[in-house]
Design an enzyme around this catalytic site. Sequence first.
Site, mmCIF file in Angstrom:
data_model
loop_
_atom_site.group_PDB
_atom_site.id
_atom_site.type_symbol
_atom_site.label_atom_id
_atom_site.label_comp_id
_atom_site.label_asym_id
_atom_site.label_seq_id
_atom_site.Cartn_x
_atom_site.Cartn_y
_atom_site.Cartn_z
ATOM 1 N N CYS A 1 0.735 -1.237 0.027
ATOM 2 C CA CYS A 1 0.015 0.158 0.090
ATOM 3 C C CYS A 1 0.578 0.855 -0.044
ATOM 4 C CB CYS A 1 -1.511 -0.065 1.120
ATOM 5 S SG CYS A 1 0.138 0.439 3.152
ATOM 6 N N ARG A 2 0.777 2.186 0.506
ATOM 7 C CA ARG A 2 1.081 3.034 0.593
ATOM 8 C C ARG A 2 1.899 3.621 1.632
ATOM 9 N NH1 ARG A 2 1.120 7.981 3.687
ATOM 10 N NH2 ARG A 2 -0.940 7.412 3.946
#
Length: 114
Positions: free
Chosen positions: A84-85
Amino acid sequence: MVLKVVAVVVAVILVGYLLFMRGGDVTSSDARRLVEGGARLLDVRTPEEFAVGHISGAINIPVQELDRRMGEIEPKDRAVVLYCRSGNRSGRAARMLKSAGYVAVHDLGAMSRW
């Protein structure tokens, strides 16, 4: 004075823990090796984040949709590499998949670690 020292120690431990969690449980080189060997690469960010940029070959299933879309990443014994980020959502997704019986779940953490 003692309370300040305790507060600083707790803050350092918390920051260290958060940084460790962002790192996921698999190294960049191991994640690449797993994907090259057939592991599913799963981006659990939003569709908007995915559209802006993602790792080549990744499929996008936002963590908020993972419960109802797990069938898209079966079989449960196939390796899955998540990202993810920042590592928070991938960690959550990894726990969800493991709880659902997926046996080879690897959390890269932040996409920037690729």
